[in-house]
Design a protein around this motif. Structure first.
Motif, PDB file in Angstrom:
ATOM      1  N   TYR A 165       1.192  18.035 -11.382  1.00 39.35           N
ATOM      2  CA  TYR A 165       0.902  19.356 -10.817  1.00 39.35           C
ATOM      3  C   TYR A 165       2.041  20.330 -11.114  1.00 39.35           C
ATOM      4  O   TYR A 165       1.807  21.516 -11.397  1.00 39.35           O
ATOM      5  N   PHE A 166       3.297  19.827 -11.048  1.00 38.71           N
ATOM      6  CA  PHE A 166       4.432  20.694 -11.371  1.00 38.71           C
ATOM      7  C   PHE A 166       4.378  21.137 -12.831  1.00 38.71           C
ATOM      8  O   PHE A 166       4.687  22.297 -13.149  1.00 38.71           O
ATOM      9  N   LEU A 167       3.986  20.236 -13.752  1.00 37.97           N
ATOM     10  CA  LEU A 167       3.871  20.607 -15.160  1.00 37.97           C
ATOM     11  C   LEU A 167       2.800  21.677 -15.362  1.00 37.97           C
ATOM     12  O   LEU A 167       2.977  22.617 -16.145  1.00 37.97           O
ATOM     13  N   VAL A 168       1.697  21.560 -14.656  1.00 39.39           N
ATOM     14  CA  VAL A 168       0.636  22.566 -14.759  1.00 39.39           C
ATOM     15  C   VAL A 168       1.124  23.904 -14.238  1.00 39.39           C
ATOM     16  O   VAL A 168       0.915  24.967 -14.847  1.00 39.39           O
ATOM     17  N   TRP A 169       1.806  23.859 -13.086  1.00 35.69           N
ATOM     18  CA  TRP A 169       2.302  25.109 -12.491  1.00 35.69           C
ATOM     19  C   TRP A 169       3.345  25.754 -13.405  1.00 35.69           C
ATOM     20  O   TRP A 169       3.322  26.975 -13.613  1.00 35.69           O
ATOM     21  N   ASN A 170       4.234  24.930 -13.959  1.00 33.33           N
ATOM     22  CA  ASN A 170       5.264  25.460 -14.852  1.00 33.33           C
ATOM     23  C   ASN A 170       4.643  26.029 -16.125  1.00 33.33           C
ATOM     24  O   ASN A 170       5.056  27.086 -16.625  1.00 33.33           O
ATOM     25  N   PHE A 215      -3.241  16.325 -15.550  1.00 35.90           N
ATOM     26  CA  PHE A 215      -3.445  16.486 -14.110  1.00 35.90           C
ATOM     27  C   PHE A 215      -4.874  16.105 -13.711  1.00 35.90           C
ATOM     28  O   PHE A 215      -5.109  15.438 -12.691  1.00 35.90           O
ATOM     29  N   ALA A 216      -5.859  16.523 -14.527  1.00 34.44           N
ATOM     30  CA  ALA A 216      -7.260  16.200 -14.228  1.00 34.44           C
ATOM     31  C   ALA A 216      -7.502  14.695 -14.288  1.00 34.44           C
ATOM     32  O   ALA A 216      -8.197  14.125 -13.436  1.00 34.44           O
ATOM     33  N   LEU A 217      -6.923  14.022 -15.282  1.00 38.57           N
ATOM     34  CA  LEU A 217      -7.085  12.572 -15.385  1.00 38.57           C
ATOM     35  C   LEU A 217      -6.428  11.847 -14.217  1.00 38.57           C
ATOM     36  O   LEU A 217      -6.963  10.860 -13.693  1.00 38.57           O
ATOM     37  N   THR A 218      -5.264  12.329 -13.783  1.00 35.64           N
ATOM     38  CA  THR A 218      -4.563  11.696 -12.656  1.00 35.64           C
ATOM     39  C   THR A 218      -5.378  11.799 -11.374  1.00 35.64           C
ATOM     40  O   THR A 218      -5.476  10.838 -10.601  1.00 35.64           O
ATOM     41  N   VAL A 219      -5.967  12.981 -11.139  1.00 40.70           N
ATOM     42  CA  VAL A 219      -6.818  13.146  -9.954  1.00 40.70           C
ATOM     43  C   VAL A 219      -8.026  12.218 -10.036  1.00 40.70           C
ATOM     44  O   VAL A 219      -8.440  11.600  -9.048  1.00 40.70           O
ATOM     45  N   ALA A 220      -8.615  12.090 -11.223  1.00 42.04           N
ATOM     46  CA  ALA A 220      -9.792  11.238 -11.394  1.00 42.04           C
ATOM     47  C   ALA A 220      -9.460   9.770 -11.198  1.00 42.04           C
ATOM     48  O   ALA A 220     -10.336   8.967 -10.832  1.00 42.04           O
ATOM     49  N   PHE A 221      -8.212   9.383 -11.433  1.00 40.14           N
ATOM     50  CA  PHE A 221      -7.811   7.989 -11.312  1.00 40.14           C
ATOM     51  C   PHE A 221      -7.528   7.570  -9.864  1.00 40.14           C
ATOM     52  O   PHE A 221      -7.106   6.432  -9.629  1.00 40.14           O
ATOM     53  N   LEU A 222      -7.753   8.463  -8.891  1.00 40.49           N
ATOM     54  CA  LEU A 222      -7.509   8.102  -7.489  1.00 40.49           C
ATOM     55  C   LEU A 222      -8.381   6.920  -7.074  1.00 40.49           C
ATOM     56  O   LEU A 222      -7.912   5.966  -6.455  1.00 40.49           O
ATOM     57  N   GLY A 223      -9.672   6.978  -7.420  1.00 38.59           N
ATOM     58  CA  GLY A 223     -10.554   5.855  -7.091  1.00 38.59           C
ATOM     59  C   GLY A 223     -10.153   4.589  -7.803  1.00 38.59           C
ATOM     60  O   GLY A 223     -10.238   3.487  -7.238  1.00 38.59           O
ATOM     61  N   LEU A 224      -9.704   4.711  -9.055  1.00 37.85           N
ATOM     62  CA  LEU A 224      -9.260   3.533  -9.793  1.00 37.85           C
ATOM     63  C   LEU A 224      -8.011   2.928  -9.160  1.00 37.85           C
ATOM     64  O   LEU A 224      -7.837   1.709  -9.128  1.00 37.85           O
ATOM     65  N   ASN A 225      -7.144   3.787  -8.627  1.00 32.63           N
ATOM     66  CA  ASN A 225      -5.942   3.301  -7.938  1.00 32.63           C
ATOM     67  C   ASN A 225      -6.333   2.526  -6.679  1.00 32.63           C
ATOM     68  O   ASN A 225      -5.784   1.453  -6.398  1.00 32.63           O
ATOM     69  N   ASP A 226      -7.306   3.064  -5.928  1.00 33.25           N
ATOM     70  CA  ASP A 226      -7.774   2.357  -4.730  1.00 33.25           C
ATOM     71  C   ASP A 226      -8.347   0.994  -5.093  1.00 33.25           C
ATOM     72  O   ASP A 226      -8.053  -0.015  -4.442  1.00 33.25           O
ATOM     73  N   TYR A 246       0.823  -1.209   0.000  1.00 36.98           N
ATOM     74  CA  TYR A 246       0.000   0.000   0.000  1.00 36.98           C
ATOM     75  C   TYR A 246       0.858   1.261   0.000  1.00 36.98           C
ATOM     76  O   TYR A 246       0.532   2.245  -0.659  1.00 36.98           O
ATOM     77  N   CYS A 247       1.966   1.239   0.752  1.00 37.98           N
ATOM     78  CA  CYS A 247       2.829   2.420   0.810  1.00 37.98           C
ATOM     79  C   CYS A 247       3.431   2.721  -0.562  1.00 37.98           C
ATOM     80  O   CYS A 247       3.400   3.868  -1.022  1.00 37.98           O
ATOM     81  N   LEU A 248       3.941   1.681  -1.239  1.00 37.95           N
ATOM     82  CA  LEU A 248       4.528   1.903  -2.563  1.00 37.95           C
ATOM     83  C   LEU A 248       3.469   2.299  -3.586  1.00 37.95           C
ATOM     84  O   LEU A 248       3.706   3.164  -4.446  1.00 37.95           O
ATOM     85  N   GLY A 249       2.286   1.688  -3.500  1.00 41.58           N
ATOM     86  CA  GLY A 249       1.218   2.015  -4.444  1.00 41.58           C
ATOM     87  C   GLY A 249       0.782   3.463  -4.352  1.00 41.58           C
ATOM     88  O   GLY A 249       0.698   4.174  -5.362  1.00 41.58           O
ATOM     89  N   TYR A 250       0.510   3.932  -3.135  1.00 38.94           N
ATOM     90  CA  TYR A 250       0.057   5.310  -2.965  1.00 38.94           C
ATOM     91  C   TYR A 250       1.200   6.308  -3.159  1.00 38.94           C
ATOM     92  O   TYR A 250       0.986   7.426  -3.635  1.00 38.94           O
ATOM     93  N   THR A 251       2.417   5.918  -2.770  1.00 38.93           N
ATOM     94  CA  THR A 251       3.555   6.813  -2.991  1.00 38.93           C
ATOM     95  C   THR A 251       3.787   7.039  -4.484  1.00 38.93           C
ATOM     96  O   THR A 251       4.016   8.168  -4.932  1.00 38.93           O
ATOM     97  N   PHE A 252       3.723   5.963  -5.264  1.00 32.71           N
ATOM     98  CA  PHE A 252       3.891   6.097  -6.708  1.00 32.71           C
ATOM     99  C   PHE A 252       2.781   6.961  -7.310  1.00 32.71           C
ATOM    100  O   PHE A 252       3.038   7.815  -8.170  1.00 32.71           O
ATOM    101  N   TYR A 253       1.534   6.757  -6.832  1.00 37.32           N
ATOM    102  CA  TYR A 253       0.419   7.546  -7.373  1.00 37.32           C
ATOM    103  C   TYR A 253       0.610   9.033  -7.081  1.00 37.32           C
ATOM    104  O   TYR A 253       0.483   9.886  -7.966  1.00 37.32           O
ATOM    105  N   PHE A 254       0.910   9.357  -5.832  1.00 36.51           N
ATOM    106  CA  PHE A 254       1.047  10.772  -5.481  1.00 36.51           C
ATOM    107  C   PHE A 254       2.311  11.383  -6.086  1.00 36.51           C
ATOM    108  O   PHE A 254       2.381  12.597  -6.300  1.00 36.51           O
ATOM    109  N   LEU A 255       3.321  10.555  -6.357  1.00 38.56           N
ATOM    110  CA  LEU A 255       4.500  11.058  -7.045  1.00 38.56           C
ATOM    111  C   LEU A 255       4.139  11.474  -8.469  1.00 38.56           C
ATOM    112  O   LEU A 255       4.531  12.558  -8.939  1.00 38.56           O
ATOM    113  N   VAL A 256       3.372  10.624  -9.178  1.00 40.72           N
ATOM    114  CA  VAL A 256       2.903  10.981 -10.515  1.00 40.72           C
ATOM    115  C   VAL A 256       2.008  12.215 -10.458  1.00 40.72           C
ATOM    116  O   VAL A 256       2.109  13.118 -11.302  1.00 40.72           O
TER     117      VAL A 256
END
Length: 653
Positions: A57-62, A82-93, A42-52
């Motif tokens: 988010y950095f690309l959007v800000w830049n 960024f919008a697709l990545t946020v939407a994929f949170l439930g899919l990651n779970d 779980y730690c690696l799964g969520y860490t990888f997701y939030f890293l992506v």
């Protein structure tokens, strides 16, 4: 920044968990492996997701910084990503959950059995079907025998006729979302550790008490049985280590076979050399299997018996402190008041036999309504029960009065407390007391009642045959005694309850055990059969026109004791009385939480009402004793069996 902080915290927690769970009892080997794997997964799964997500988010800000002065493009590819990545949170779970369930699928039972073999919990997975001639209802207590319910009989008959399941049913049976070993192994391991350290601590305190009595009494020319000194009583729970309180670091010394490395390492003296060679070959095979699983554990280790006994283990239970409160006082209670020798007490706490020590795990245990954990000694002579800190303070504050009352009232029905201790494990301090069992250790009561004399919420949903402890509202019978016995019982209970009232104690109970006697008619004669007609064995209604019962069962012996005598009527209880009476609008006269004097009066009124003489019983039924007809019968348990059980308990003292 907050998400980065949470990621760092989760990684730190996992590192600490891996370090903490690397070493533990062997029974928890499988569950520790699973816990480490799940946490890493779980730690690696969520860490990888939030890293992506952070990169997006950095690309959007830049991108916003570059196009800050240009308003030609409001949305770019970085925004969509960024919008697709946020939407994929439930899919990651959902993906993590599905993968974890897949890992628990029963097709990996081969690996599970290997884990179980290493963890010494193979016996927990065996489904031993005992062949019973009589189908019985499993919801009733063991002291009763009842036929199975009709639906269960029909279901079992259906299974007998259709032993082969279809493929769909077999597939469904193989699917499971629960671990088959983990929960059982962790529960058994924790229970084993609690039993091992508490029983061994009690045994070590017996040796220390003997030496203390020798130093403070024998060497000074005094006798312990002549009486205690005021210096033997603790002033408070915080007394320093010395005469009134003994504190020591505990390691396993007596009960070493309860925490074992391999349950099959017992060597019998009569074993032949051929059997020894076979055992050696089996040991080599086991070592090969363990070597195959060397990489599976990921560095997870088991604590061997030697490390536990020598206290040299790392990470597991670094702080093991045992405290013996008022050691000389409780030795005096056991030896001089109750007539229990140190040898007998030690035998009941820890048997000398190696196999019997391991069978201590089979001791009866349970959990009370207040969350107190309790268990009986292996011979059921003593009850070990956890209590709260304020109850220890109450016991110590009233200990002198308690000892004086026991000396003056040898026939008291108060439960006899023979030890008061505490133990510190894993940073938690647990207090517990040891008292004599109210009931006979060799015989089990058919009915058990916890009686207080109150009536608000004093009933249960259980039946008499359930084997559970029932309450006041469940008692539907009188206690029938002869006149002299009833008078002695009422006088003793009155004296005991008045003593508790003087100590400002309330909310105690009378634990009543009713032993059923089974009566069978003596079939050597034909008494009761119709003598005007010719006796025929094949005739059904040949007993006064009816069918005679071959076994008659009913109350025959009563055992009782006053328990839970450590609750004082303090400010918290007064507020509870106010809450139940004026806020919840319960009957103020019927709640259990009332002031001690009224509690004692109500308690005795109830006991007097449910205890009647045999003459009152006959009068209530409108019959006389002379109307009873004489008939030869056989009873069980008979007077001889009960007397032998009592003599055995007295002899072991």
């Amino acid at each position: 920044i907050p998400i980065s902080g949470l990621m760092l915290i989760s990684i730190s927690v996992n590192i600490y968990a891996i370090k903490r769970l690397r070493v533990g009892l062997e029974d928890t080997f499988y569950i520790r492996i699973q816990a480490i794997k799940d946490s890493l997964f779980y730690c690696l799964g969520y860490t990888f997701y939030f890293l992506v997500l952070g990169i997006c988010y950095f690309l959007v800000w830049n991108d916003d910084q570059i196009n800050n002065d240009s308003y030609e493009k409001d949305e770019t590819g970085a925004h969509y990503l960024f919008a697709l990545t946020v939407a994929f949170l439930g899919l990651n779970d959902f993906g993590l959950w599905v993968y974890r369930q897949f890992r628990m699928y029963k097709t990996k039972q081969e690996n599970r059995s290997k884990y179980a073999k290493i963890a010494n919990v193979e016996s927990l997975n065996k489904n031993i079907k005992s062949k019973k001639k009589i189908k019985r209802n499993k919801s009733v207590g063991k002291q009763f025998i009842a036929p199975a319910l009709p639906q269960h009989i029909a279901y079992n008959k259906h299974n007998d006729n259709n032993s082969s399941d279809n493929k769909c049913a077999q597939c469904c049976k193989r699917i499971s979302f629960k671990p088959t070993i983990g929960d059982q192994s962790i529960n058994k391991a924790l229970r084993r550790e609690v039993l091992a350290y508490t029983t061994d601590g009690i045994a070590q305190s017996i040796d220390r008490q003997f030496k203390m009595a020798e130093n403070w009494y024998t060497k000074k020319g005094n006798k312990l049985y002549e009486g205690l000194s005021d210096d033997d009583y603790p002033q408070s729970i915080k007394d320093d280590h010395g005469r009134t309180i003994q504190e020591f670091d505990i390691t396993i010394k007596h009960n070493k076979y309860l925490l074992y490395e391999n349950p099959d390492d017992e060597d019998d003296a009569d074993t032949s050399s051929t059997e020894d060679n076979v055992d050696d070959n089996n040991d080599e095979k086991e070592e090969e299997e363990k070597n195959e699983l060397a990489n599976v554990g990921g560095g997870v280790q088991r604590v061997s018996t030697k490390l536990i006994i020598e206290g040299d283990d790392e990470g597991i239970g670094k702080e093991r402190e045992f405290v013996d409160f008022a050691p000389i006082v409780f030795k005096y209670i056991r030896n001089c008041i109750c007539g229990i020798s140190d040898e007998s007490y030690n035998r009941s706490i820890i048997p000398k036999d190696k196999l019997a020590q391991r069978n201590v795990l089979d001791a009866k245990y349970g959990e009370g309504k207040s969350g107190a954990f309790f268990y009986f000694s292996w011979d059921s002579r003593y009850l070990v029960k956890t209590i709260k800190k304020f109850e220890v303070e109450v016991m110590l504050n009233t200990l002198k009065q308690y000892v004086e009352y026991l000396e003056k009232n040898p026939n008291t029905i108060l439960s006899r407390v023979v030890g008061l201790h505490s133990i510190r494990l894993y940073g938690l301090t647990k207090y517990f007391l040891v008292s004599e069992n109210v009931f006979l250790s060799q015989l089990k009561p058919s009915e058990v009642y916890d009686l207080k004399g109150s009536w608000v919420n004093r009933y249960t949903k259980y039946s008499i045959q359930s084997g559970k402890t029932l309450k006041d509202g469940d008692l539907k019978r009188f206690i029938v005694l002869n006149k002299n016995t009833r008078e002695q019982l009422i006088n003793q209970l009155t004296s005991d309850s008045q003593f508790l009232s003087r100590c400002n104690i309330m909310d105690y109970s009378l634990l009543l055990g009713i032993y059923h006697i089974k009566m069978a008619p003596n079939n050597e004669d034909n008494d009761g059969y119709d003598k005007n007609e010719e006796y025929k064995e094949d005739k059904i209604n040949n007993y006064a026109g009816g069918i005679r019962a071959e076994v008659i069962e009913g109350p025959g012996i009563y055992y009782m004791g006053i328990i839970d005598t450590l609750q004082v009527y303090n400010f918290r209880k007064k507020m509870e009385t106010f809450l139940k009476t004026y806020i919840l609008r319960d009957d103020g006269n019927g709640i259990s939480c009332v002031e001690p004097k009224y509690y004692q009066t109500r308690f005795m009124n109830y006991i007097k009402n449910i205890t009647i003489t045999d003459d009152e019983y006959y009068k209530e039924l409108k019959i006389s004793r002379q109307q009873f007809e004489e008939e030869r019968i056989r009873v069980y348990p008979g007077k001889q069996i009960v007397a032998n059980s009592i003599r055995q308990a007295q002899h072991s003292k």
